[in-house]
Design an enzyme around this catalytic site. Sequence first.
Site, mmCIF file in Angstrom:
data_model
loop_
_atom_site.group_PDB
_atom_site.id
_atom_site.type_symbol
_atom_site.label_atom_id
_atom_site.label_comp_id
_atom_site.label_asym_id
_atom_site.label_seq_id
_atom_site.Cartn_x
_atom_site.Cartn_y
_atom_site.Cartn_z
ATOM 1 N N SER A 6 -7.806 0.874 3.746
ATOM 2 C CA SER A 6 -8.179 0.554 2.371
ATOM 3 C C SER A 6 -9.482 -0.340 2.233
ATOM 4 O O SER A 6 -9.618 -1.231 3.277
ATOM 5 C CB SER A 6 -7.198 -0.251 1.646
ATOM 6 O OG SER A 6 -7.493 -0.698 0.350
ATOM 7 N N SER A 7 -10.290 -0.111 1.329
ATOM 8 C CA SER A 7 -11.490 -0.976 1.046
ATOM 9 C C SER A 7 -11.070 -2.142 0.358
ATOM 10 O O SER A 7 -11.814 -3.350 0.229
ATOM 11 C CB SER A 7 -12.685 -0.169 0.191
ATOM 12 O OG SER A 7 -12.913 0.679 0.965
ATOM 13 N N ASP A 19 -7.594 8.648 0.771
ATOM 14 C CA ASP A 19 -7.977 7.348 1.736
ATOM 15 C C ASP A 19 -7.622 7.497 3.163
ATOM 16 O O ASP A 19 -8.255 6.856 3.974
ATOM 17 C CB ASP A 19 -7.346 6.351 1.303
ATOM 18 C CG ASP A 19 -8.295 5.186 0.322
ATOM 19 O OD1 ASP A 19 -9.402 5.931 -0.168
ATOM 20 O OD2 ASP A 19 -8.006 4.441 -0.103
ATOM 21 N N THR A 53 -4.282 -0.046 -7.020
ATOM 22 C CA THR A 53 -5.119 0.927 -7.140
ATOM 23 C C THR A 53 -4.111 2.099 -7.362
ATOM 24 O O THR A 53 -2.763 2.216 -6.742
ATOM 25 C CB THR A 53 -6.123 0.969 -6.036
ATOM 26 O OG1 THR A 53 -6.851 2.051 -6.208
ATOM 27 C CG2 THR A 53 -5.146 1.259 -4.666
ATOM 28 N N ARG A 64 0.773 -1.271 -0.181
ATOM 29 C CA ARG A 64 0.151 -0.094 0.093
ATOM 30 C C ARG A 64 1.027 1.273 0.022
ATOM 31 O O ARG A 64 2.014 1.401 0.578
ATOM 32 C CB ARG A 64 -0.823 -0.161 1.267
ATOM 33 C CG ARG A 64 -1.906 1.166 1.514
ATOM 34 C CD ARG A 64 -3.130 0.665 0.652
ATOM 35 N NE ARG A 64 -4.423 1.641 1.258
ATOM 36 C CZ ARG A 64 -4.881 2.397 0.282
ATOM 37 N NH1 ARG A 64 -4.817 2.349 -1.034
ATOM 38 N NH2 ARG A 64 -6.058 3.010 1.007
ATOM 39 N N ASN A 93 -6.035 4.724 -6.410
ATOM 40 C CA ASN A 93 -7.297 5.339 -5.740
ATOM 41 C C ASN A 93 -8.490 5.762 -6.838
ATOM 42 O O ASN A 93 -8.983 4.929 -7.385
ATOM 43 C CB ASN A 93 -6.922 6.496 -4.808
ATOM 44 C CG ASN A 93 -7.841 6.645 -3.873
ATOM 45 O OD1 ASN A 93 -8.689 5.661 -3.282
ATOM 46 N ND2 ASN A 93 -8.047 8.050 -3.351
ATOM 47 N N THR A 140 -9.337 1.204 -9.236
ATOM 48 C CA THR A 140 -8.803 0.015 -8.747
ATOM 49 C C THR A 140 -9.000 -1.062 -9.590
ATOM 50 O O THR A 140 -9.923 -1.190 -10.445
ATOM 51 C CB THR A 140 -9.506 -0.145 -7.469
ATOM 52 O OG1 THR A 140 -9.362 0.754 -6.418
ATOM 53 C CG2 THR A 140 -8.983 -1.535 -6.594
ATOM 54 N N GLY A 147 -13.750 -0.806 -6.549
ATOM 55 C CA GLY A 147 -15.133 0.048 -6.466
ATOM 56 C C GLY A 147 -15.102 0.673 -5.168
ATOM 57 O O GLY A 147 -16.427 0.680 -4.821
ATOM 58 N N GLY A 148 -14.068 1.127 -4.629
ATOM 59 C CA GLY A 148 -14.153 1.788 -3.590
ATOM 60 C C GLY A 148 -14.871 0.964 -2.389
ATOM 61 O O GLY A 148 -14.658 -0.366 -2.339
#
Length: 561
Positions: free
Chosen positions: A445-446, A416, A392, A107, A394, A374, A466-467
């Site tokens: 993060s999602s 984020d 991603t 990340r 973002n 993403t 998709g977030g």
Amino acid sequence: MAVSKAVMLMPRGIQVCVVALALFTATPSYAADTSAVGVHGMVVSESEDAARAGVEILKQGGNAVDAAVATALAVGVTNPAACGIGGGGFMLIYIAKAHAFYALDYRETAPLQARPDMYMRNGKPDEDLARDGILGVAVPGEIAGIDAALRRFGTMKFQQIAAPAEKLAGDGYAASPHLAGEIAQLASKLKNDPGLSQVFLKPDGSAPKAGDMIVEKNLAATLKSLCDDPVRNFYHGQVASALVAFMKARGGLLSAADLTNYRPDWRDPIRRRYEGYEVYAMPPPSSGGVVLEMLGALDSGHLAGLGVNSPPYLARLIEVMRQGFIDRERYADPDFIGVDVQKLLSDTNIQQLRERALHPKEMRPPPAAHDHGTSNLLVVDKDGNVVALTTTINTVFGAKMSVPALGLILNDEMDDFAVAPGVPNAYHLEGERANEVRPGKRPLSSMTPIIVTKSGVPVMTTGGSGGPTIVSGVLQVALNILAFHLDAASAVAEPRIHEQAAPDIVIVEQAMPPATRSALEQMGYKLKVVPNLGAVGAITIAPANLRGAFDPRKGGGAIGY
């Protein structure tokens, strides 16, 4: 009998409506053209060209990690609005020979000069500063992450694996309908950046049509310049120098020290049972634990008797999602915040979440804390190794800036983080102190790739983009396969819902039958209908029988051999 049990477990306020709809059964959606069957290997990606790149590496003798890296590099070329070497991600790995799982976190991190109040202006937070422009850029981790995976588990050199991506970038590729749409939507912003406009817009400033060729020669040259020591050349060499000079000239915070100090983290995967399965996920700062909590709350819930996407099932799902997203505010970068994952995944906490979901109070609990740009990919090889990877930059086209000489699109991963407590980010997820900006910190993060086993052997893998809809999408596709026993293509194609506690509204895909939507409204839920919710891919795994599917909502490729 199953309906009676389901009704007893629903919130009291909606039991009457559920009884009236007890005989409802949703009709499954089938999308055979999005699926593939394989005997020796399978790659699923949000780009057919990228999936083909991964299969090419498998056929050359590479393993799942080699193929996943090749696919990730290629999808960074062909889905440039979603991901690339200017971003970062998570990789969940199963190595069959060792019967072991590994979690790799690469990340992006906040620059060393970042501070919690960096987006405050005149005493008020300006969240747009974190979304578009130079102050949204975090330290990219993509190259460091894929290099770490290759060095530990790969069998090929970087340049051999990067060759398909280099060819796609240098020779060009046909714009997918999804990419063409994203470019058209953001054309006015892309015009403001010399590098983005030159590559992704026509000479007259208009957006390309689906099928038009896009060439990224500078990106191809950058990939080639990384040779077989990509970390040294990206984080310490000419690429680093060019990136730092670009940032400094425009008032950015990313420095040479940020690049030199960046390290990916090998973390311990987290897991929890669901029915007779074990579900493995990424630990924080991923939201994998949130998905495991939700699955735990639905364990032994006799979901199959409700019917896939029936109103009783969806009502239960909504309540569990809401409570899961409320718990999400307790997740953050574990190197900065003490995240007691074992407590969150304990039977006691899961039972409490279940009780809150089944008996909601009049006043809702406080809202939860918080990628659309993403891309997710999945790989299984002939030896049974499995990789689920999400990457991603973002939001779409990240910071809407590029380093033209490098062909490098910059992320806006700083969005984020919590810009300030109570201030929504681009996905309407409100900030909390656990996720506030700190130098060197990774934002929550999602992204949540998962691998599911039965009797110790992988039987499926899934992940999405998709977030925050990644969390709900991965959950629903997993349940479609594990609880409702749908094949991969049908599980992915089923219409989905999303509820994230704040705002307290249920987002429903347009494909959900009107009768179902009406039933949910009669239960008291506020609905917002949207065309699509994110994209999720899946592979079901059995001996000599791999079945993969990409999501038709975004397009892609599923290729087996």
